[in-house]
Design a protein around this motif. Structure first.
Motif, PDB file in Angstrom:
ATOM      1  N   UNK A 128     -20.211  35.285  -6.388  1.00  0.00           N
ATOM      2  CA  UNK A 128     -21.087  35.986  -5.447  1.00  0.00           C
ATOM      3  C   UNK A 128     -22.112  35.029  -4.845  1.00  0.00           C
ATOM      4  N   UNK A 129     -22.697  34.182  -5.672  1.00  0.00           N
ATOM      5  CA  UNK A 129     -23.740  33.270  -5.205  1.00  0.00           C
ATOM      6  C   UNK A 129     -23.193  32.265  -4.199  1.00  0.00           C
ATOM      7  N   UNK A 130     -22.069  31.676  -4.524  1.00  0.00           N
ATOM      8  CA  UNK A 130     -21.537  30.618  -3.662  1.00  0.00           C
ATOM      9  C   UNK A 130     -20.853  31.197  -2.421  1.00  0.00           C
ATOM     10  N   UNK A 131     -20.146  32.321  -2.591  1.00  0.00           N
ATOM     11  CA  UNK A 131     -19.461  32.885  -1.421  1.00  0.00           C
ATOM     12  C   UNK A 131     -20.464  33.457  -0.420  1.00  0.00           C
ATOM     13  N   UNK A 132     -21.620  33.925  -0.880  1.00  0.00           N
ATOM     14  CA  UNK A 132     -22.648  34.429   0.046  1.00  0.00           C
ATOM     15  C   UNK A 132     -23.056  33.300   1.006  1.00  0.00           C
ATOM     16  N   UNK A 133     -23.283  32.155   0.442  1.00  0.00           N
ATOM     17  CA  UNK A 133     -23.641  30.980   1.246  1.00  0.00           C
ATOM     18  C   UNK A 133     -22.454  30.552   2.115  1.00  0.00           C
ATOM     19  N   UNK A 134     -21.261  30.582   1.544  1.00  0.00           N
ATOM     20  CA  UNK A 134     -20.058  30.176   2.266  1.00  0.00           C
ATOM     21  C   UNK A 134     -19.804  31.048   3.489  1.00  0.00           C
ATOM     22  N   UNK A 135     -19.896  32.376   3.304  1.00  0.00           N
ATOM     23  CA  UNK A 135     -19.689  33.298   4.427  1.00  0.00           C
ATOM     24  C   UNK A 135     -20.717  33.037   5.535  1.00  0.00           C
ATOM     25  N   UNK A 136     -21.954  32.770   5.106  1.00  0.00           N
ATOM     26  CA  UNK A 136     -23.027  32.536   6.084  1.00  0.00           C
ATOM     27  C   UNK A 136     -22.760  31.258   6.879  1.00  0.00           C
ATOM     28  N   UNK A 137     -22.338  30.217   6.185  1.00  0.00           N
ATOM     29  CA  UNK A 137     -22.058  28.941   6.866  1.00  0.00           C
ATOM     30  C   UNK A 137     -20.915  29.143   7.874  1.00  0.00           C
ATOM     31  N   UNK A 138     -19.876  29.873   7.442  1.00  0.00           N
ATOM     32  CA  UNK A 138     -18.740  30.134   8.333  1.00  0.00           C
ATOM     33  C   UNK A 138     -19.175  30.966   9.538  1.00  0.00           C
ATOM     34  N   UNK A 139     -20.045  31.948   9.262  1.00  0.00           N
ATOM     35  CA  UNK A 139     -20.511  32.800  10.354  1.00  0.00           C
ATOM     36  C   UNK A 139     -21.243  31.959  11.403  1.00  0.00           C
ATOM     37  N   UNK A 140     -22.119  31.081  10.938  1.00  0.00           N
ATOM     38  CA  UNK A 140     -22.883  30.236  11.864  1.00  0.00           C
ATOM     39  C   UNK A 140     -21.937  29.326  12.653  1.00  0.00           C
ATOM     40  N   UNK A 141     -20.937  28.814  11.956  1.00  0.00           N
ATOM     41  CA  UNK A 141     -19.967  27.932  12.611  1.00  0.00           C
ATOM     42  C   UNK A 141     -19.227  28.681  13.727  1.00  0.00           C
ATOM     43  N   UNK A 142     -18.706  29.884  13.371  1.00  0.00           N
ATOM     44  CA  UNK A 142     -17.965  30.652  14.366  1.00  0.00           C
ATOM     45  C   UNK A 142     -18.878  31.173  15.472  1.00  0.00           C
ATOM     46  N   UNK A 143     -20.101  31.515  15.125  1.00  0.00           N
ATOM     47  CA  UNK A 143     -21.048  31.988  16.147  1.00  0.00           C
ATOM     48  C   UNK A 143     -21.268  30.881  17.177  1.00  0.00           C
ATOM     49  N   UNK A 144     -21.368  29.633  16.698  1.00  0.00           N
ATOM     50  CA  UNK A 144     -21.563  28.496  17.610  1.00  0.00           C
ATOM     51  C   UNK A 144     -20.319  28.298  18.483  1.00  0.00           C
ATOM     52  N   UNK A 145     -19.140  28.424  17.848  1.00  0.00           N
ATOM     53  CA  UNK A 145     -17.885  28.264  18.615  1.00  0.00           C
ATOM     54  C   UNK A 145     -17.776  29.352  19.695  1.00  0.00           C
ATOM     55  N   UNK A 146     -18.047  30.601  19.297  1.00  0.00           N
ATOM     56  CA  UNK A 146     -17.923  31.716  20.240  1.00  0.00           C
ATOM     57  C   UNK A 146     -18.963  31.623  21.356  1.00  0.00           C
ATOM     58  N   UNK A 147     -20.120  31.071  21.001  1.00  0.00           N
ATOM     59  CA  UNK A 147     -21.160  30.879  22.012  1.00  0.00           C
ATOM     60  C   UNK A 147     -20.652  29.879  23.055  1.00  0.00           C
ATOM     61  N   UNK A 148     -20.021  28.820  22.545  1.00  0.00           N
ATOM     62  CA  UNK A 148     -19.450  27.805  23.441  1.00  0.00           C
ATOM     63  C   UNK A 148     -18.345  28.384  24.315  1.00  0.00           C
ATOM     64  N   UNK A 149     -17.559  29.299  23.739  1.00  0.00           N
ATOM     65  CA  UNK A 149     -16.450  29.916  24.482  1.00  0.00           C
ATOM     66  C   UNK A 149     -16.905  31.101  25.327  1.00  0.00           C
ATOM     67  N   UNK A 150     -18.188  31.408  25.204  1.00  0.00           N
ATOM     68  CA  UNK A 150     -18.789  32.572  25.901  1.00  0.00           C
ATOM     69  C   UNK A 150     -18.017  33.858  25.585  1.00  0.00           C
ATOM     70  N   UNK A 151     -17.647  33.979  24.310  1.00  0.00           N
ATOM     71  CA  UNK A 151     -16.922  35.164  23.881  1.00  0.00           C
ATOM     72  C   UNK A 151     -17.890  36.135  23.211  1.00  0.00           C
ATOM     73  N   UNK A 152     -18.110  37.257  23.880  1.00  0.00           N
ATOM     74  CA  UNK A 152     -19.038  38.253  23.345  1.00  0.00           C
ATOM     75  C   UNK A 152     -18.377  39.149  22.322  1.00  0.00           C
ATOM     76  N   UNK A 153     -19.111  40.191  21.932  1.00  0.00           N
ATOM     77  CA  UNK A 153     -18.593  41.125  20.932  1.00  0.00           C
ATOM     78  C   UNK A 153     -17.647  42.156  21.559  1.00  0.00           C
ATOM     79  N   UNK A 154     -18.015  42.594  22.760  1.00  0.00           N
ATOM     80  CA  UNK A 154     -17.233  43.694  23.369  1.00  0.00           C
ATOM     81  C   UNK A 154     -16.881  43.370  24.818  1.00  0.00           C
ATOM     82  N   UNK A 155     -15.856  44.075  25.291  1.00  0.00           N
ATOM     83  CA  UNK A 155     -15.557  44.003  26.714  1.00  0.00           C
ATOM     84  C   UNK A 155     -15.201  45.415  27.195  1.00  0.00           C
ATOM     85  N   UNK A 156     -15.414  45.631  28.498  1.00  0.00           N
ATOM     86  CA  UNK A 156     -15.191  46.984  29.044  1.00  0.00           C
ATOM     87  C   UNK A 156     -13.716  47.370  28.945  1.00  0.00           C
ATOM     88  N   UNK A 157     -13.468  48.659  28.704  1.00  0.00           N
ATOM     89  CA  UNK A 157     -12.081  49.135  28.618  1.00  0.00           C
ATOM     90  C   UNK A 157     -11.439  49.193  30.015  1.00  0.00           C
TER      91      UNK A 157
END
Lengths: 157, 326
Positions: A128-157
């Motif tokens: 639990x201790x290590x994976x909490x940190x691991x998930x957070x690091x991955x989230x930050x990494x992907x958030x940076x990638x998605x920011x670069x790709x300008x990929x938001x959370x949602x798109x219009x139907x």
């Protein structure tokens, strides 16, 4: 075909910035749980002395978690009841949701672990201790990638 | 007398004492292992300690295989403010806590019933019921076990010394040049391994007593289920008009002291400093976390309620004009 642009309401803009702000606070106070802020002079910056106080950063992290849980519950229910009619989640949103689920679940486990009457096995505690940190690091990494790709959370139907 | 008994007391007490105790005492291995599932606590009767340091020696001997064998020279640390903690050349130090000395005898000159006396007593990890070192360790290296022991896993610890800082008594001690950090980023993260009393968890697993308890010629310490230890501490305190430390300190610890003099007085009289813990009253360090944890249960409910409220209002707005059209 270019995805249709989703017109973001004022309320959603506020929710988005509250989420970003909460996440920044959570990330900072989370990393502050490691003894690095004093070592790397962060706490020497005027006004940042509190960042080396483990109890204080832990307190703020818990407050942030309370707010984040409320916010996530709000957004989730709001999505299924209202927003879903007009938008659909992007692929990057599913990645973020998966990582966020990991962060929240391992965070909940950590909170439970810290209660006096709860004792988990050493292996589970470590996971639990290590994976909490691991998930957070991955989230930050992907958030940076998605920011670069300008990929938001949602798109219009 | 409570339902707890040390092996030495049992042997020394003879048939009469054994017979008297038989009805109330549990078999040793089960008692020590915590067969009831309850946390085990130790009781230290300060009146009995003669300061012979038999417990200190036994602790060092039994735990020697767990002691650090650092690799030298130590990696250069960055930034330069990070100092190494090296006790490997001072392994014989026994008047304070070190990575090679997890238990020491503290001394206090006090007045008991108008008479000046030197009181001595063993000091080591208090094994808190809600240990901040284990709660706040970012790696899960410090953990609380079901039997009430708090131990640091030397194979996982990076030696950041956070446990020392958050411990109300600053018990864990660091040794540089050993442990996992050497395999990661030795110059930039971590600084060794933290060491402290693990209440001989491995001996307890085998149904044996912690070494310090087993070897004590004066039966200063006892171990047993916490409620029985608390009961016995109160019985002694009532009998001698004495005082208890550890029952409520930091929300309750699994090490209780009973003293004939107030702990404020003992605290004034002892030498305090690095590796020499105080005896001050200690508030529950994790109380804030426990209170906020309750709020975390309510938070999602509030979020759901807000979203449902919004949905209700939106629905009303949508249906409103339709009704007007009729």
């Amino acid at each position: 075909m270019k995805p249709k642009k989703y017109k973001v309401s004022g309320e959603k803009r506020i929710v988005k910035w509250l989420y970003i702000l909460t996440f920044v606070v959570m990330a900072f106070t989370g990393f502050g749980q490691m003894p690095i802020f004093k070592r790397y002079y962060i706490s020497d910056i005027p006004g940042m002395g509190w960042s080396a106080d483990f109890y204080f950063t832990h307190y703020i992290h818990y407050l942030g978690a309370i707010f984040l849980l409320a916010l996530l519950a709000y957004v989730m229910v709001d999505y299924f009841l209202i927003t879903k009619r007009n938008v659909r989640l992007t692929a990057s949103a599913y990645v973020r949701i998966a990582l966020l689920t990991g962060i929240v679940l391992t965070g909940v486990i950590r909170v439970l672990k810290n209660l006096p009457e709860v004792v988990f096995s050493p292996g589970f505690t470590q996971f639990a201790d290590i994976s909490h940190l691991g998930f957070m690091m991955l989230y930050l990494l992907f958030a940076a990638i998605f920011l670069g790709l300008k990929s938001g959370w949602v798109q219009a139907r | 007398m409570g339902n707890t008994i040390s092996r030495r007391a049992f042997l020394k007490g003879g048939i009469a004492a054994a017979g008297a105790l038989a009805a109330s005492s549990l078999p040793l291995p089960q008692t020590v292992k915590g067969a009831t599932g309850e946390e085990l606590a130790t009781l230290i009767d300060i009146r009995k300690c003669i300061g012979c340091e038999a417990c200190v020696e036994a602790c060092q001997e039994v735990n020697a295989p767990k002691f650090p064998e650092p690799t030298k020279p130590f990696p250069k640390m960055y930034p330069s403010r990070v100092k190494v903690s090296d006790w490997s050349e001072d392994r014989d130090v026994s008047d304070r806590l070190t990575p090679y000395n997890w238990l020491f005898i503290q001394e206090a000159v006090v007045t008991v019933k108008g008479e000046k006396k030197i009181l001595t007593f063993p000091r080591r990890c208090m094994h808190c019921q809600n240990p901040p070192c284990a709660d706040l360790c970012p790696w899960g290296a410090a953990r609380k076990l079901k039997n009430g022991i708090t131990r640091i896993d030397a194979d996982l610890c990076l030696g950041g010394s956070k446990c020392n800082k958050v411990c109300p008594w600053h018990i864990p001690q660091r040794q540089t040049g050993v442990g996992l950090y050497l395999d990661i980023l030795p110059s930039f993260a971590g600084n060794g391994v933290m060491y402290k009393c693990d209440r001989c968890y491995d001996r307890i697993e085998q149904g044996k007593l912690p070494a310090c308890i087993e070897v004590c010629p004066e039966n200063v310490q006892k171990i047993g289920p916490r409620h029985e230890i608390v009961k016995e501490a109160h019985a002694i305190a009532t009998e001698i008009n004495g005082y208890i430390y550890g029952e409520t300190e930091n929300g309750g610890t699994n090490t209780l002291y009973v003293s004939p003099v107030p702990f404020e007085e003992l605290n004034r009289a002892i030498e305090k400093g690095p590796g020499k813990p105080h005896l001050r009253p200690v508030k529950d360090a994790m109380a804030h976390a426990d209170n906020l944890a309750k709020a975390m249960v309510v938070a999602p409910i509030a979020g759901v309620a807000a979203a449902v409220g919004k949905f209700y209002n939106t629905s009303k707005k949508v249906t409103g004009p339709k009704e007007q059209d009729k």
